[in-house]
Design a protein around this motif. Structure first.
Motif, PDB file in Angstrom:
ATOM      1  N   LEU A  50      46.844  24.478  39.138  1.00 21.48           N
ATOM      2  CA  LEU A  50      45.783  25.931  38.882  1.00 21.48           C
ATOM      3  C   LEU A  50      45.550  26.008  40.100  1.00 21.48           C
ATOM      4  O   LEU A  50      44.642  28.003  39.862  1.00 21.48           O
ATOM      5  N   ALA A  51      44.785  25.835  41.520  1.00 23.31           N
ATOM      6  CA  ALA A  51      44.700  26.025  42.153  1.00 23.31           C
ATOM      7  C   ALA A  51      45.502  27.417  43.094  1.00 23.31           C
ATOM      8  O   ALA A  51      45.932  28.395  43.359  1.00 23.31           O
ATOM      9  N   LEU A  52      47.263  26.633  42.945  1.00 22.24           N
ATOM     10  CA  LEU A  52      47.928  27.292  43.482  1.00 22.24           C
ATOM     11  C   LEU A  52      48.185  29.011  42.314  1.00 22.24           C
ATOM     12  O   LEU A  52      48.761  29.499  43.126  1.00 22.24           O
ATOM     13  N   ASN A  53      47.534  29.199  41.369  1.00 26.91           N
ATOM     14  CA  ASN A  53      47.510  30.326  40.243  1.00 26.91           C
ATOM     15  C   ASN A  53      46.534  31.061  41.179  1.00 26.91           C
ATOM     16  O   ASN A  53      47.072  32.661  41.705  1.00 26.91           O
ATOM     17  N   HIS A  54      45.711  30.688  41.315  1.00 22.90           N
ATOM     18  CA  HIS A  54      44.696  31.641  42.289  1.00 22.90           C
ATOM     19  C   HIS A  54      44.942  31.589  43.327  1.00 22.90           C
ATOM     20  O   HIS A  54      45.164  33.273  44.258  1.00 22.90           O
ATOM     21  N   ILE A  55      45.840  31.268  44.543  1.00 23.66           N
ATOM     22  CA  ILE A  55      46.517  31.681  45.976  1.00 23.66           C
ATOM     23  C   ILE A  55      47.477  32.696  46.001  1.00 23.66           C
ATOM     24  O   ILE A  55      47.074  33.439  46.721  1.00 23.66           O
ATOM     25  N   ARG A  56      48.045  32.130  44.295  1.00 23.21           N
ATOM     26  CA  ARG A  56      49.245  33.383  44.411  1.00 23.21           C
ATOM     27  C   ARG A  56      48.699  34.496  44.368  1.00 23.21           C
ATOM     28  O   ARG A  56      48.655  35.172  44.063  1.00 23.21           O
ATOM     29  N   VAL A  61      55.344  35.448  47.622  1.00 27.75           N
ATOM     30  CA  VAL A  61      55.219  34.424  47.427  1.00 27.75           C
ATOM     31  C   VAL A  61      56.330  33.308  47.051  1.00 27.75           C
ATOM     32  O   VAL A  61      56.672  33.486  46.034  1.00 27.75           O
ATOM     33  N   HIS A  62      56.605  31.920  47.478  1.00 25.21           N
ATOM     34  CA  HIS A  62      56.682  30.371  46.794  1.00 25.21           C
ATOM     35  C   HIS A  62      56.658  29.568  47.681  1.00 25.21           C
ATOM     36  O   HIS A  62      55.700  29.423  48.160  1.00 25.21           O
ATOM     37  N   MET A  63      57.110  28.626  46.790  1.00 27.19           N
ATOM     38  CA  MET A  63      56.561  27.171  46.879  1.00 27.19           C
ATOM     39  C   MET A  63      58.392  26.994  47.805  1.00 27.19           C
ATOM     40  O   MET A  63      58.890  26.758  47.671  1.00 27.19           O
ATOM     41  N   GLY A  86      53.038  32.211  51.377  1.00 29.43           N
ATOM     42  CA  GLY A  86      53.132  33.385  51.846  1.00 29.43           C
ATOM     43  C   GLY A  86      54.061  34.811  52.408  1.00 29.43           C
ATOM     44  O   GLY A  86      53.583  34.270  53.837  1.00 29.43           O
ATOM     45  N   ARG A  87      54.724  35.552  52.477  1.00 29.17           N
ATOM     46  CA  ARG A  87      55.308  36.424  53.436  1.00 29.17           C
ATOM     47  C   ARG A  87      55.688  37.409  53.458  1.00 29.17           C
ATOM     48  O   ARG A  87      55.562  38.397  52.317  1.00 29.17           O
ATOM     49  N   LEU A  88      55.064  38.608  54.658  1.00 26.68           N
ATOM     50  CA  LEU A  88      55.025  39.490  54.975  1.00 26.68           C
ATOM     51  C   LEU A  88      56.151  40.100  56.293  1.00 26.68           C
ATOM     52  O   LEU A  88      56.312  39.649  56.984  1.00 26.68           O
ATOM     53  N   GLU A  89      57.026  40.520  55.409  1.00 30.22           N
ATOM     54  CA  GLU A  89      58.450  41.224  56.144  1.00 30.22           C
ATOM     55  C   GLU A  89      57.980  42.397  57.374  1.00 30.22           C
ATOM     56  O   GLU A  89      57.477  42.636  57.217  1.00 30.22           O
ATOM     57  N   VAL A 128      54.262  38.084  58.731  1.00 32.03           N
ATOM     58  CA  VAL A 128      53.329  37.176  58.778  1.00 32.03           C
ATOM     59  C   VAL A 128      53.541  36.277  57.063  1.00 32.03           C
ATOM     60  O   VAL A 128      54.186  36.479  57.087  1.00 32.03           O
ATOM     61  N   GLU A 129      53.352  35.317  57.832  1.00 28.55           N
ATOM     62  CA  GLU A 129      53.259  33.911  56.693  1.00 28.55           C
ATOM     63  C   GLU A 129      52.418  33.242  56.657  1.00 28.55           C
ATOM     64  O   GLU A 129      51.510  32.407  57.224  1.00 28.55           O
ATOM     65  N   ILE A 130      51.186  33.371  55.282  1.00 24.23           N
ATOM     66  CA  ILE A 130      50.475  32.374  54.888  1.00 24.23           C
ATOM     67  C   ILE A 130      50.803  30.988  53.879  1.00 24.23           C
ATOM     68  O   ILE A 130      51.591  31.523  53.183  1.00 24.23           O
ATOM     69  N   LEU A 131      49.894  30.416  54.894  1.00 22.74           N
ATOM     70  CA  LEU A 131      51.139  28.907  54.278  1.00 22.74           C
ATOM     71  C   LEU A 131      49.145  27.633  53.568  1.00 22.74           C
ATOM     72  O   LEU A 131      47.956  27.776  54.425  1.00 22.74           O
ATOM     73  N   ALA A 132      49.653  27.789  52.019  1.00 23.04           N
ATOM     74  CA  ALA A 132      48.884  26.275  52.034  1.00 23.04           C
ATOM     75  C   ALA A 132      49.630  25.032  51.683  1.00 23.04           C
ATOM     76  O   ALA A 132      50.300  24.832  50.699  1.00 23.04           O
ATOM     77  N   PHE A 133      48.743  24.272  52.631  1.00 20.89           N
ATOM     78  CA  PHE A 133      49.356  23.482  52.420  1.00 20.89           C
ATOM     79  C   PHE A 133      49.128  21.979  51.833  1.00 20.89           C
ATOM     80  O   PHE A 133      47.539  22.456  51.248  1.00 20.89           O
TER      81      PHE A 133
END
Ligand SMILES: [Zn+2]
Length: 417
Positions: A35-41, A51-53, A61-64, A114-119
């Motif tokens: 459920l949390a991943l939906n928010h983070i997405r 965004v990918h897992m 989440g990647r900003l090219e 930039v990549e934002i990572l939710a471990f």
């Protein structure tokens, strides 16, 4: 609404992705995690990220950036301890998303990716291991951890596979250090230093090394009423003397934090002289040398206390993790951004381990601490205020803009365009 107020709202929304009970309980690879991943997405998409897992269940989440540019990694963890707070970890995923939104609305474009990572798992509560996500990126994870099981007998391999990912692909996640600019982690301080200095932000100098030792005194038991005081070999009395010295000696060093958090005594009866006393000694310091010196001192002291009272003494190291230094250049850039945003520069070590510890095997790291109320964390009343989170968003955005201006963000493999 300020970005800090938006952060407060979003963190209260995602706090509902929790098992029942007080505070936030969000363990990895659970329905709450999903459920949390939906928010983070949503946060990542709003920041313009793709965004990918990945196979370690890290949401990426990647900003090219431009072709041939390096990648700056930014992140923290989505999970909590049982009955934890709503800031530890997850705040470090949200605030950089808001910083990218801010840069975007200011019309800034970055000359790097930039990549934002939710471990998934930093706290290590569900499985007797942690940090799989950053270790997979650094190429340092150990395949055997996938066979470790939680208390219901579910292995880490099964949990990740059930969550929708494929553990055998983990070894493909390792990044090439030459492609990575560095890793930035934002985290609540989990201590009282920033509050004491009346400062919203702190730049972390490094992550303390940790060692754990098993300490044991062995004496002689006997009847509490019949053995004269002069004839006793009381293991608990000896242990008490050493424990008091642990605190006094650590206080005198200024750099060492040492804790005896448990003790077990045998026979453990009200009318029996203790025969054995066993306790763990945990020592942390930003200086590995200071930590080792301290442990050596305690070992000598323990042996002396035992000798003086006719006891046996053993001290055995069971765990050691060296200190990790934050990168000087990245930390200076971060310090400049904090000051440029109008806040005092406080530097401090981190006494707790973070995802950044494992990321340091891949690339240079920097960490930004945000003041938390009364220094409290890992509890439902953990709190960071909106103004402080707004300050952090400003500092992260300033850090990204400074890196962009520094011109050292291209991949050296590639010829300049
Ligand atoms: Zn944390």
């Amino acid at each position: 609404m300020t970005l800090g107020e938006i952060a407060q709202t979003r963190l209260s929304e995602i706090a509902s992705c929790s098992a029942t009970g007080a505070g936030v309980t969000r363990l990895p690879f659970t329905p709450e995690h999903r459920l949390a991943l939906n928010h983070i997405r949503h946060w990542m998409t709003a920041a313009g990220l793709e965004v990918h897992m990945d196979a370690a269940a890290t949401l990426v989440g990647r900003l090219e950036g431009p072709v041939g540019s390096k990648t700056l990694l930014i992140g923290s963890h989505q999970d909590s301890v049982p009955n934890g707070g709503r800031y530890d970890g997850i705040m470090g995923v949200l605030l950089p998303c808001l910083a990218l939104e801010k840069l975007h609305s200011d019309g800034e474009t970055l000359p790097f990716s930039v990549e934002i990572l939710a471990f998934a798992d930093e706290e290590g509560v569900r499985f007797p291991t942690a940090l799989l996500g950053p270790r997979a990126l650094a190429g340092t994870y150990d395949n055997s951890v996938l066979d470790l099981a939680d208390q219901d007998g579910v292995t880490l391999r099964a949990a990740i596979t059930e969550f929708g990912e494929d553990p055998p692909q983990l070894d493909r996640l390792a990044r090439n250090p030459a492609d990575i600019l560095g890793y930035l982690e934002t985290h609540i301080e989990q201590g009282p230093v920033l509050e004491t200095h009346d400062a919203p932000l702190g730049v972390v100098t490094g992550i303390c090394g940790i060692e754990r030792n098993n300490v044991r005194f062995v004496g002689r038991t006997g009847h509490a009423g019949t053995v004269p005081m002069a004839d006793r070999r009381d293991a608990l009395v000896a242990a008490s003397r050493l424990i008091a010295s642990v605190a006094d000696t650590a206080k005198a060093t200024n750099t060492v934090r040492a804790t005896v958090g448990a003790i077990s005594v045998q026979p453990n009866a009200v009318n029996a002289i203790p025969e054995t006393a066993d306790f763990p000694l945990e020592v942390r310091s930003i200086s590995d040398e200071a930590r080792q010196d301290f442990t050596d001192q305690i070992r000598v002291l323990g042996a002396q206390i035992a000798r003086d009272s006719g006891l046996a003494f053993e001290m055995e190291q069971t765990y050691v993790q060296p200190a990790v230094a934050c990168d000087i250049d990245l930390s200076e850039t971060l310090a400049g951004a904090v000051q440029h945003a109008g806040f005092p520069l406080i530097t401090l070590p981190s006494g707790a381990t973070h995802d950044a510890s494992a990321m340091s095997d891949l690339c240079p790291i920097a960490m930004l601490f945000v003041r938390c109320k009364h220094g409290l964390s890992h509890r439902p009343d953990e709190h960071a205020n909106a103004a402080d989170m707004n300050a952090a968003v400003d500092a992260i955005a300033g850090f990204l803009a400074s890196l962009a201006a520094s011109g050292s963000t291209r991949n050296h493999h590639e010829p300049p365009l």
